[in-house]
Design a protein around this motif. Structure first.
Motif, mmCIF file in Angstrom:
data_model
loop_
_atom_site.group_PDB
_atom_site.id
_atom_site.type_symbol
_atom_site.label_atom_id
_atom_site.label_comp_id
_atom_site.label_asym_id
_atom_site.label_seq_id
_atom_site.Cartn_x
_atom_site.Cartn_y
_atom_site.Cartn_z
ATOM 1 N N PRO A 86 0.759 -1.299 0.023
ATOM 2 C CA PRO A 86 -0.010 -0.092 -0.063
ATOM 3 C C PRO A 86 1.000 1.266 0.002
ATOM 4 N N PHE A 87 0.227 2.484 -0.665
ATOM 5 C CA PHE A 87 0.907 3.574 -0.753
ATOM 6 C C PHE A 87 0.251 4.295 0.343
ATOM 7 N N ASP A 88 0.902 5.286 0.909
ATOM 8 C CA ASP A 88 0.378 6.015 2.042
ATOM 9 C C ASP A 88 -0.422 7.405 1.188
ATOM 10 N N PHE A 89 -0.120 7.542 0.106
ATOM 11 C CA PHE A 89 -0.828 8.570 -0.799
ATOM 12 C C PHE A 89 -0.860 8.381 -2.101
ATOM 13 N N VAL A 90 -1.752 8.349 -2.917
ATOM 14 C CA VAL A 90 -1.822 8.420 -4.210
ATOM 15 C C VAL A 90 -2.160 9.851 -4.637
ATOM 16 N N HIS A 91 -1.349 10.456 -5.680
ATOM 17 C CA HIS A 91 -1.719 11.817 -5.924
ATOM 18 C C HIS A 91 -1.476 11.775 -7.458
ATOM 19 N N PHE A 92 -2.712 12.236 -8.125
ATOM 20 C CA PHE A 92 -2.833 12.421 -9.563
ATOM 21 C C PHE A 92 -2.631 13.951 -9.867
ATOM 22 N N LEU A 93 -1.534 13.973 -10.618
ATOM 23 C CA LEU A 93 -0.957 15.658 -10.768
ATOM 24 C C LEU A 93 -1.770 16.289 -11.550
ATOM 25 N N ASP A 94 -2.738 15.737 -12.355
ATOM 26 C CA ASP A 94 -3.967 16.451 -12.985
ATOM 27 C C ASP A 94 -5.174 15.504 -12.602
ATOM 28 N N VAL A 95 -6.199 16.359 -11.945
ATOM 29 C CA VAL A 95 -7.403 15.549 -11.537
ATOM 30 C C VAL A 95 -8.002 14.617 -12.673
ATOM 31 N N HIS A 96 -7.644 15.082 -13.781
ATOM 32 C CA HIS A 96 -8.524 14.365 -15.135
ATOM 33 C C HIS A 96 -8.024 13.018 -15.244
ATOM 34 N N PHE A 97 -6.576 12.818 -14.873
ATOM 35 C CA PHE A 97 -6.029 11.478 -14.970
ATOM 36 C C PHE A 97 -6.522 10.554 -14.024
ATOM 37 N N ALA A 98 -7.511 11.040 -13.077
ATOM 38 C CA ALA A 98 -7.868 10.029 -11.979
ATOM 39 C C ALA A 98 -9.371 9.469 -12.090
ATOM 40 N N TRP A 99 -10.108 9.618 -13.471
ATOM 41 C CA TRP A 99 -11.380 9.345 -13.561
ATOM 42 C C TRP A 99 -11.660 8.012 -13.423
ATOM 43 N N ALA A 100 -10.751 6.905 -13.650
ATOM 44 C CA ALA A 100 -11.092 5.722 -13.546
ATOM 45 C C ALA A 100 -10.433 4.829 -12.221
ATOM 46 N N TYR A 101 -10.072 5.776 -11.212
ATOM 47 C CA TYR A 101 -9.509 5.148 -10.059
ATOM 48 C C TYR A 101 -10.612 5.358 -8.945
ATOM 49 N N ARG A 102 -10.811 4.339 -8.216
ATOM 50 C CA ARG A 102 -11.675 4.170 -7.192
ATOM 51 C C ARG A 102 -11.261 4.010 -5.857
ATOM 52 N N GLY A 103 -9.729 4.288 -5.562
ATOM 53 C CA GLY A 103 -9.158 4.236 -4.095
ATOM 54 C C GLY A 103 -9.196 5.562 -3.717
ATOM 55 N N PRO A 104 -8.835 6.238 -2.494
ATOM 56 C CA PRO A 104 -8.599 7.325 -2.030
ATOM 57 C C PRO A 104 -7.604 7.947 -2.708
ATOM 58 N N PHE A 105 -7.698 9.220 -3.320
ATOM 59 C CA PHE A 105 -6.531 9.870 -3.848
ATOM 60 C C PHE A 105 -6.403 11.450 -3.780
ATOM 61 N N VAL A 106 -5.430 11.968 -3.806
ATOM 62 C CA VAL A 106 -5.075 13.488 -3.942
ATOM 63 C C VAL A 106 -5.077 13.915 -5.326
ATOM 64 N N ALA A 107 -5.621 15.142 -5.561
ATOM 65 C CA ALA A 107 -5.339 15.486 -7.076
ATOM 66 C C ALA A 107 -5.268 16.875 -7.228
ATOM 67 N N SER A 108 -4.310 17.226 -8.151
ATOM 68 C CA SER A 108 -3.911 18.651 -8.474
ATOM 69 C C SER A 108 -4.918 19.337 -9.375
ATOM 70 N N LEU A 109 -5.384 20.466 -9.277
ATOM 71 C CA LEU A 109 -6.223 21.222 -10.475
ATOM 72 C C LEU A 109 -5.352 22.125 -10.867
ATOM 73 N N LEU A 110 -5.340 22.031 -12.540
ATOM 74 C CA LEU A 110 -4.388 22.879 -13.254
ATOM 75 C C LEU A 110 -5.504 23.673 -14.037
ATOM 76 N N GLN A 111 -6.136 23.336 -15.030
ATOM 77 C CA GLN A 111 -6.991 23.963 -15.780
ATOM 78 C C GLN A 111 -8.374 23.159 -16.177
ATOM 79 N N SER A 112 -9.554 23.886 -15.858
ATOM 80 C CA SER A 112 -10.690 23.039 -15.987
ATOM 81 C C SER A 112 -11.322 23.107 -17.572
ATOM 82 N N PHE A 113 -12.229 22.070 -17.778
ATOM 83 C CA PHE A 113 -12.573 22.131 -18.932
ATOM 84 C C PHE A 113 -13.730 23.242 -19.181
ATOM 85 N N HIS A 114 -14.221 23.697 -18.270
ATOM 86 C CA HIS A 114 -15.049 25.133 -18.446
ATOM 87 C C HIS A 114 -14.429 26.262 -18.867
#
Length: 385
Positions: A86-114
């Motif tokens: 197990p990892f202590d933290f899973v960090h997606f460096l762009d939130v968009h890459f995390a769409w298919a992940y179902r475990g707990p994660f941290v995500a960075s916000l860069l640019q929104s689709f809006h």
């Protein structure tokens, strides 16, 4: 801590500033004594697994749908690795890459689709009319089916800028407290003013003797607004040249060439540049110019500050926060305003010198590695694993 960072790319492949962000965050975490695994896309010429700079880099398939396919493969890979150890933290460096992940994660916000849907005067930025129509459908679909659901599943969200945080508060219904501010940093020992002895050989190599230099750095795609800059080159003094560093979106390059017209002969394209030479390029420039329509952070702006190079940029996204009082800001898509700002600074060496001193001081005081490390560790510690 045992940490997993997920980025689409990491050196030796850099398709955007995200890769640099990933590398710098990993370096800080390794220096802090943490065990870091980086998951990235497997590109041609890269190995499935390497150990570099104190971290493990594991590369997974990307598929034909770029970040969407990568997100699927990355999610499966991270879940398998997490199940083994197990990892202590899973960090997606762009939130968009995390769409298919179902475990707990941290995500960075860069640019929104809006933002991508509205960045060009209420329209998607694009290289052509057909490309604009495609992006409108693509961004709208991705926003509703992938982006919004992923945001609400994250254990913690981080933003590199207040502008990006406010974008997600205003248009996605998130609270400010749900998004931590974790500014980027710059190595002010590495990115620093350079001696003339290093700069002059580069000036001669590029054929820029007797010229004043505008520098643009970045992956050139339709959100970078370069067509609005090159359209004003003819209105600048004859000795001004524009040096473009970085890779191109091929269709967008043609659009920029057409916008420049006869002034394209005043543009020097150098492509990708080795890291070791980037401070010299910043030192070569009289001004760094960033005519962006949208920026989630703007690493070239921060690097320019550290090298003491004044900037002319747009009020796009995070750029005003990064640059502060160390350059001139204009509205996006405004060629006359860009020309006026550039001309005024080129004509005033005393002001440029004062801005140079202020730029260097701002980089050192506002964007230290220590501050960046402390901010991300606060997020991890508060998230509880």
């Amino acid at each position: 801590m045992r940490l997993c960072l997920i980025s689409l790319d990491v050196a030796p492949v850099r398709s955007s500033g995200l890769a640099v962000y990933a590398e710098r965050l990993a370096e800080r975490l390794v220096a802090g004594g943490h065990e870091v695994t980086m998951v990235a896309a497997r590109r041609p010429g890269t190995l499935p697994r390497t150990v570099t700079a104190g971290m493990v880099v594991e590369r997974v398939a990307i598929g034909r749908s770029d970040w969407i396919g990568y997100g699927w493969h990355a999610a499966r890979h991270v879940a398998q690795q997490h199940a083994r150890q197990p990892f202590d933290f899973v960090h997606f460096l762009d939130v968009h890459f995390a769409w298919a992940y179902r475990g707990p994660f941290v995500a960075s916000l860069l640019q929104s689709f809006h933002q991508r849907l509205t960045a060009d005067n209420g329209q998607p930025y694009a290289s052509s009319v057909a490309n604009r129509a495609f992006r409108r459908v693509y961004y709208t679909t991705a926003m509703h089916l992938l982006e919004r659901p992923t945001l609400y599943r994250a254990r913690a969200l981080v933003s590199l800028s207040e502008a990006t945080r406010q974008e997600f508060v205003t248009h996605y219904g998130l609270s400010e407290r749900a998004i931590a501010l974790t500014p980027e940093s710059v190595d002010t020992d590495y990115f620093a003013p350079q001696p003339v002895a290093r700069v002059e050989p580069l000036r001669q190599q590029l054929g820029l003797q007797g010229c004043r230099v505008l520098l643009y750095v970045g992956f050139s795609n339709p959100r970078k607004g370069l067509e609005y800059l090159v359209a004003g080159l003819d209105a600048l003094p004859d000795d001004v040249r524009l040096v473009i560093v970085g890779q191109w979106d091929a269709a967008y390059r043609q659009k920029v060439i057409e916008a420049a017209g006869g002034a394209w002969n005043r543009v020097v394209e150098v492509g990708s540049v080795p890291d070791a030479l980037m401070p010299v390029y910043y030192a070569l420039a009289d001004l760094v110019v960033l005519p962006s329509l949208l920026e989630g952070f703007g690493l070239p702006a921060l690097e320019a500050l550290a090298c003491g190079t004044p900037l002319v940029a747009t009020r796009a996204g995070s750029l005003p926060e990064v640059i502060g009082p160390c350059g001139l800001l204009v509205s996006p898509r405004d060629t006359p305003a860009l020309v006026e700002a550039i001309s005024s600074l080129l004509a005033d060496p005393t002001r440029r010198a004062a801005l140079s001193v202020a730029a260097r001081a701002r980089a050192c005081s506002h964007f230290s590695a220590e501050r960046a490390y402390e901010s991300i560790m606060n997020v991890y510690n508060a998230s509880g694993g």
